[in-house]
Motif scaffolding. Structure first.
Motif, PDB file in Angstrom:
ATOM      1  N   LEU A 297      57.808  42.047  27.737  1.00 23.50           N
ATOM      2  CA  LEU A 297      57.890  41.278  28.967  1.00 23.50           C
ATOM      3  C   LEU A 297      56.920  41.858  29.984  1.00 23.50           C
ATOM      4  CD1 LEU A 297      61.789  41.043  29.291  1.00 23.50           C
ATOM      5  CD2 LEU A 297      60.238  39.357  28.279  1.00 23.50           C
ATOM      6  N   ILE A 298      56.607  41.065  30.995  1.00 26.66           N
ATOM      7  CA  ILE A 298      55.635  41.450  32.014  1.00 26.66           C
ATOM      8  C   ILE A 298      56.337  41.500  33.373  1.00 26.66           C
ATOM      9  CG2 ILE A 298      53.494  40.820  33.181  1.00 26.66           C
ATOM     10  CD1 ILE A 298      53.157  41.663  30.232  1.00 26.66           C
ATOM     11  N   SER A 299      56.022  42.534  34.137  1.00 22.42           N
ATOM     12  CA  SER A 299      56.481  42.630  35.522  1.00 22.42           C
ATOM     13  C   SER A 299      55.313  43.112  36.369  1.00 22.42           C
ATOM     14  CB  SER A 299      57.663  43.601  35.636  1.00 22.42           C
ATOM     15  OG  SER A 299      58.162  43.628  36.954  1.00 22.42           O
ATOM     16  N   MET A 300      55.150  42.506  37.520  1.00 21.44           N
ATOM     17  CA  MET A 300      54.049  42.881  38.400  1.00 21.44           C
ATOM     18  C   MET A 300      54.535  43.957  39.377  1.00 21.44           C
ATOM     19  SD  MET A 300      51.838  41.043  37.027  1.00 21.44           S
ATOM     20  CE  MET A 300      50.507  41.584  38.104  1.00 21.44           C
ATOM     21  N   MET A 301      53.816  45.085  39.399  1.00 22.11           N
ATOM     22  CA  MET A 301      54.195  46.223  40.235  1.00 22.11           C
ATOM     23  C   MET A 301      53.039  46.596  41.161  1.00 22.11           C
ATOM     24  SD  MET A 301      57.195  46.767  38.945  1.00 22.11           S
ATOM     25  CE  MET A 301      57.632  48.391  39.564  1.00 22.11           C
ATOM     26  N   GLY A 303      50.165  48.720  42.832  1.00 23.01           N
ATOM     27  CA  GLY A 303      49.308  49.768  42.311  1.00 23.01           C
ATOM     28  C   GLY A 303      49.388  51.039  43.141  1.00 23.01           C
ATOM     29  N   PRO A 304      48.586  52.019  42.809  1.00 21.62           N
ATOM     30  CA  PRO A 304      48.627  53.314  43.527  1.00 21.62           C
ATOM     31  C   PRO A 304      48.355  53.175  45.025  1.00 21.62           C
ATOM     32  CG  PRO A 304      47.376  53.487  41.488  1.00 21.62           C
ATOM     33  CD  PRO A 304      47.655  52.046  41.677  1.00 21.62           C
ATOM     34  N   ASP A 305      47.524  52.221  45.411  1.00 19.10           N
ATOM     35  CA  ASP A 305      47.208  52.076  46.828  1.00 19.10           C
ATOM     36  C   ASP A 305      48.153  51.126  47.544  1.00 19.10           C
ATOM     37  OD1 ASP A 305      46.457  49.754  45.673  1.00 19.10           O
ATOM     38  OD2 ASP A 305      44.342  49.830  46.263  1.00 19.10           O
ATOM     39  N   HIS A 306      49.211  50.649  46.828  1.00 18.98           N
ATOM     40  CA  HIS A 306      50.236  49.761  47.375  1.00 18.98           C
ATOM     41  C   HIS A 306      49.675  48.409  47.838  1.00 18.98           C
ATOM     42  CE1 HIS A 306      53.349  52.825  47.166  1.00 18.98           C
ATOM     43  NE2 HIS A 306      52.465  53.680  47.673  1.00 18.98           N
ATOM     44  N   GLU A 307      48.470  48.122  47.491  1.00 19.61           N
ATOM     45  CA  GLU A 307      47.889  46.818  47.810  1.00 19.61           C
ATOM     46  C   GLU A 307      47.573  46.052  46.534  1.00 19.61           C
ATOM     47  OE1 GLU A 307      44.590  47.224  50.387  1.00 19.61           O
ATOM     48  OE2 GLU A 307      45.765  48.068  52.050  1.00 19.61           O
ATOM     49  N   ALA A 308      46.845  46.700  45.641  1.00 21.25           N
ATOM     50  CA  ALA A 308      46.526  46.056  44.370  1.00 21.25           C
ATOM     51  C   ALA A 308      47.763  46.011  43.486  1.00 21.25           C
ATOM     52  CB  ALA A 308      45.403  46.821  43.675  1.00 21.25           C
ATOM     53  N   THR A 343      43.909  38.252  38.534  1.00 20.48           N
ATOM     54  CA  THR A 343      44.928  38.830  39.413  1.00 20.48           C
ATOM     55  C   THR A 343      45.633  37.761  40.247  1.00 20.48           C
ATOM     56  OG1 THR A 343      43.637  40.880  39.565  1.00 20.48           O
ATOM     57  CG2 THR A 343      45.334  40.515  41.245  1.00 20.48           C
ATOM     58  N   CYS A 344      44.870  36.808  40.781  1.00 19.14           N
ATOM     59  CA  CYS A 344      45.476  35.788  41.643  1.00 19.14           C
ATOM     60  C   CYS A 344      46.464  34.920  40.883  1.00 19.14           C
ATOM     61  CB  CYS A 344      44.389  34.939  42.307  1.00 19.14           C
ATOM     62  SG  CYS A 344      43.357  33.994  41.146  1.00 19.14           S
ATOM     63  N   LEU A 345      46.176  34.657  39.604  1.00 16.50           N
ATOM     64  CA  LEU A 345      47.116  33.870  38.803  1.00 16.50           C
ATOM     65  C   LEU A 345      48.414  34.632  38.585  1.00 16.50           C
ATOM     66  CD1 LEU A 345      45.119  32.075  35.940  1.00 16.50           C
ATOM     67  CD2 LEU A 345      46.362  31.046  37.819  1.00 16.50           C
ATOM     68  N   LEU A 346      48.294  35.922  38.294  1.00 20.74           N
ATOM     69  CA  LEU A 346      49.486  36.727  38.050  1.00 20.74           C
ATOM     70  C   LEU A 346      50.303  36.900  39.329  1.00 20.74           C
ATOM     71  CD1 LEU A 346      47.980  39.331  35.582  1.00 20.74           C
ATOM     72  CD2 LEU A 346      49.730  37.626  35.086  1.00 20.74           C
ATOM     73  N   GLU A 347      49.626  37.028  40.468  1.00 26.38           N
ATOM     74  CA  GLU A 347      50.344  37.087  41.744  1.00 26.38           C
ATOM     75  C   GLU A 347      51.142  35.802  41.968  1.00 26.38           C
ATOM     76  OE1 GLU A 347      47.185  37.670  44.506  1.00 26.38           O
ATOM     77  OE2 GLU A 347      47.454  39.838  44.593  1.00 26.38           O
ATOM     78  N   ASP A 348      50.521  34.678  41.683  1.00 28.68           N
ATOM     79  CA  ASP A 348      51.168  33.397  41.884  1.00 28.68           C
ATOM     80  C   ASP A 348      52.357  33.232  40.946  1.00 28.68           C
ATOM     81  OD1 ASP A 348      51.258  30.553  42.876  1.00 28.68           O
ATOM     82  OD2 ASP A 348      50.834  30.175  40.768  1.00 28.68           O
ATOM     83  N   ILE A 349      52.181  33.578  39.669  1.00 30.19           N
ATOM     84  CA  ILE A 349      53.275  33.465  38.709  1.00 30.19           C
ATOM     85  C   ILE A 349      54.451  34.331  39.143  1.00 30.19           C
ATOM     86  CG2 ILE A 349      53.993  34.003  36.346  1.00 30.19           C
ATOM     87  CD1 ILE A 349      51.142  33.214  35.464  1.00 30.19           C
TER      88      ILE A 349
END
Length: 833
Positions: A297-301, A303-308, A343-349
């Protein structure tokens, strides 16, 4: 046609139907309307003639009569005294200032009419009235279709279209009343009848859709899937989906604008002009989870800089709740090279997944999407993932559909009818893989511009209090049933062999208007949809997958013997099997005639074997000398074959298309036979008793069949090679007498074959002239021939009749005993390949 509701903010002008006649209606029966107004309606064989005072009238006058009879007189006869012509016409409503038909008040009229019927305490009387109305609508449809099919010019396509739409609505209202009163519901008839060489009544609407920018492939989909003219008209008033794409090179068979080509495939961004980077799923983690027999499964977390963002891979076995994403690869959310997405697609999903209703709490909002969770390589890992393709869609809390067309629409501005129609028009509904993704789900959500919607739940809030249902509810129900069959229907697994036929039938209906970029993927989807062991096909060469699929069944519907599927398998023993469930063919064409294509659990089935399809069906076994006799007289299969069984009953067989690609007509003196879909019983009384003198000629029985050559017979099994589809007719009583007369002449004169085979057809005719003349001295026999000639539209003069009988006598004499066939019953065992 303005009683049909339109989509929100529809900008298209309505179809206008001219009002052609101002003659007041009388109160007489619809059946006798023509006679009361000086018209004669004659229906010779497969034709119809409309005369007035014995003469053909100008187009304008004929069209006015047809509209008055089939439109206004029908409304008057069905709804009674509350109807008047003024109720449905409007002065100056047309673009040219002329009077047009307006029927916006139809629902009010139907409401008053049905209230009277439904409120009658005498249920027997109401049932009789409904039965009469149903029979009236059936006869009305029969005449209307015959006028259309025979090409009677009415000057304007909308005249008959409006008649059909009105009849369709009245039929639905009558069916509603049957159901409301708890009576056995009769079959609802469609006006969309496809007749070879004639455009069906929906073609004006389909033409309008093409002019409004619809892709030819979408138009063809709806042409096949939609039987109701009212609903087809509703679709034509939607804005064409995917109109921003170039459909100039598309065809009815394929939409090139949505074709996926691995060599040119491009990933899309969620926003135009975006240049965000790709995010990759960790393939070592994905591989480890798959090898352990679980699902990644996939989960969006953050990144290290808290933005990406970064992708976190999780294991379903650890109890994560998740959403399965169902999307259309052709819209750019797939990846043929890597397990990565923009990235934008994964953010949207991720955002849309979070917005779905979650029971309880969920912190990670995991999701599964094939682009990241099915490895592109190596092949062994891809096979592991493919073997478990059912699991994500079955186990997910939700399945979320992402389709660019639906995401451009605001659901809050659309009625339930429009939402159903828009889902049906989506790219998601066109693709093969998405069928299983929707069908396996617990709950399917469709993402629109404003929110995700559980479209299926809308059906639960339908207003069923009014009888008949309002036209929009009737249309909504029809659209819902269509979607239900194509998305939500889940039959029993094929492990239960009694349900095999139903599963094959429902699956073919759902797949026929879908497409796939990789043809060999079809078998993978079929195994998943029918809950079969998919490992049987993921480990064989792609070209053999459909062969493995069909050989997985212990039995199949007998109708496949008569399948006219556009392509069949080439492997020995499987020449009967369609090579694909997809393609714009009707159920009858793809899986055989009604009654044989969807048998019940206890009905006879066919058994697939390595040598062919074993089945018990009736048929005829022809005389062994038939082909040699045909060759001797240069008789080709381009002509219908008339033959006689052992009981002296006459039949006609007409060849149709080849049984499969590459099958040839029999040319050697093999034993020929024909396998029939059903026995041709003795003809009964004609159903069209109003046609004077026609009842002896119009009541022939017919069935479909397959022309075969017998290769061998073992015990009770006849092994045959199939050549061509055929239509076989048992002649009506009057035609039986005609051929018996010709046979009597041939046997009485008894000219040897050695003489007949060495002289011309004209010379042979003269040999029978005196005998035929003597037999025609019988007045009753002569009158019968005159009636038959009239029915068939032939010349009725004595010389023409004499010549016809002489000619038929020559044909019967030339075939002689070779023109006979042995009739076999429905217990005859065949093995067809």
């Amino acid at each position: 046609m303005d009683h049909i509701p339109l989509p929100f903010n529809c900008s298209f002008p309505p179809i206008q139907v001219p009002y052609l006649d101002t003659t007041p209606l009388d109160t007489g029966s619809w059946y006798t309307y023509p006679q009361r107004h000086g018209w004669q309606v004659e229906q010779p064989r497969e034709k119809i003639h409309l005369w007035r005072n014995g003469e053909k009238r100008p187009v304008s006058e004929t069209a006015a009569f047809v509209q008055s009879w089939l439109y206004f007189a029908l409304l008057r006869d069905v709804t009674g005294d509350t109807f008047s012509v003024d109720y449905v016409s409007r002065e100056g409503g047309g673009d040219d200032g002329k009077r047009v038909i307006s029927i916006a008040g139809l629902e009010e009229l139907l409401g008053a009419w049905t209230a009277r019927l439904a409120g009658n305490a005498d249920i027997t009387e109401t049932k009789e009235k409904l039965s009469k109305l149903y029979k009236l609508l059936i006869e009305h449809r029969s005449i209307g279709l015959r006028i259309h099919i025979c090409g009677i010019d009415l000057g304007n396509d909308t005249i008959m279209l409006a008649i059909a739409v009105l009849s369709e609505r009245l039929m639905a209202a009558v069916i509603d009343l049957y159901a409301y009163l708890g009576l056995e519901t009769p079959v609802e008839q469609t006006w969309r009848v496809r007749h070879e060489g004639v455009d069906d009544l929906g073609q004006p609407i389909l033409k309008l859709m093409r002019a409004r920018g619809w892709c030819p492939y979408d138009v063809r989909r709806l042409d096949i899937d939609i039987n109701e003219l009212s609903i087809l008209y509703y679709y034509s008033n939607l804005k064409a989906p995917r109109s921003s794409k170039d459909h100039s090179k598309c065809s009815g068979e394929r939409c090139l604008a949505m074709l996926t080509n691995p060599a040119t495939y491009r990933l899309s961004h969620r926003r135009e002009g975006c240049s965000c980077p790709l995010l990759f799923a960790d393939q070592e983690e994905v591989a480890q989870i798959l090898e352990q027999g679980s699902i990644p499964l996939i989960s969006m977390m953050p990144g290290p800089d808290h933005e990406a963002l970064k992708i976190s891979v999780k294991d379903l076995a650890q109890g994560h709740r998740f959403v399965a994403i169902s999307h259309v690869w052709a819209e750019g959310s797939g990846n043929v090279n890597d397990n990565a997405l923009q990235t934008c697609l994964l953010e949207d999903i991720s955002e849309q997944v979070r917005k779905l209703p979650w029971d309880g709490s969920s912190s990670d909002y995991a999701f599964w999407i094939d682009t990241l969770c099915v490895p592109v390589r190596p092949p062994n890992l891809q096979v592991l993932a493919l073997n478990k393709m059912r699991v994500p869609y079955e186990r997910a809390d939700h399945v979320l559909v992402l389709d660019s067309h639906l995401r451009s629409l605001d659901s809050s501005k659309s009625s339930p009818t429009e939402l159903f129609a828009q889902v049906s028009c989506s790219s998601w509904m066109r693709r093969l893989w998405t069928l299983q993704e929707g069908r396996l789900a617990r709950k399917v959500w469709f993402q629109f511009a404003d929110k995700a919607m559980d479209v299926q739940s809308i059906f639960a809030v339908f207003d069923r209090s009014r009888v008949p249902s309002k036209v929009e509810n009737w249309m909504r129900l029809s659209l819902y049933i269509q979607l239900w069959m194509q998305i939500w229907y889940r039959g029993d697994p094929v492990k239960n062999t009694s349900r095999v036929s139903a599963m094959i039938g429902y699956t073919s209906l759902a797949l026929r208007s879908r497409s796939v970029s990789v043809p060999s993927d079809e078998a993978l989807c079929l195994f998943n949809l029918m809950d079969m062991d998919i490992t049987r096909v993921t480990t064989v060469p792609p070209a053999e997958r459909m062969m493995v699929f069909w050989r997985s069944f212990e039995r199949v519907p007998r109708g496949f013997v008569f399948s006219k599927a556009s392509s069949k398998l080439s492997q020995e023993g499987l020449h009967w099997a369609p090579s694909s469930f997809m393609g714009f063919q009707s159920e009858k064409e793809w899986s055989g005639p009604q009654g044989l294509n969807s048998p019940g659990p206890d009905d006879p089935h066919a058994v697939p074997t390595g040598l062919g399809l074993q089945v018990a069906l009736p048929g005829f076994i022809f005389h062994q000398g038939l082909i040699e006799r045909m060759k001797g007289y240069d008789f080709t299969w381009n002509f219908p074959l008339t033959f006689q069984d052992g009981d002296g009953v006459w039949y006609l067989m007409r060849l149709e298309k080849p049984w499969r690609q590459g099958s040839d007509l029999p040319a050697t003196p093999d034993q020929l036979a024909v396998v029939l879909a059903r026995e041709l019983q003795e003809t009964g009384e004609s159903s069209v008793s109003s046609r004077q003198g026609a009842e002896n000629f119009s009541s022939q029985r017919s069935t479909v069949g397959v022309l075969v050559s017998v290769t061998r017979t073992e015990s009770e099994m006849m092994y045959v090679t199939a050549h061509n589809h055929v239509a076989v007719y048992r002649h009506a009583e009057g035609v039986q007498r005609y051929y018996s007369l010709a046979d009597h002449c041939a046997k009485e004169v008894n000219i040897p074959q050695t003489i007949l085979s060495n002289e011309s057809y004209v010379a042979s005719k003269q040999r029978y002239k005196a005998t035929v003349e003597r037999l025609l001295e019988d007045k009753g026999r002569l009158e019968s021939l005159v009636a038959m000639a009239r029915y068939m539209g032939k010349e009725e003069g004595y010389e023409h009749l004499l010549g016809d009988v002489m000619g038929s006598t020559v044909v019967v004499a030339r075939f002689g005993e070779c023109g006979t066939a042995q009739k076999v019953g429905d217990s005859q065992q065949w093995c067809v390949d």
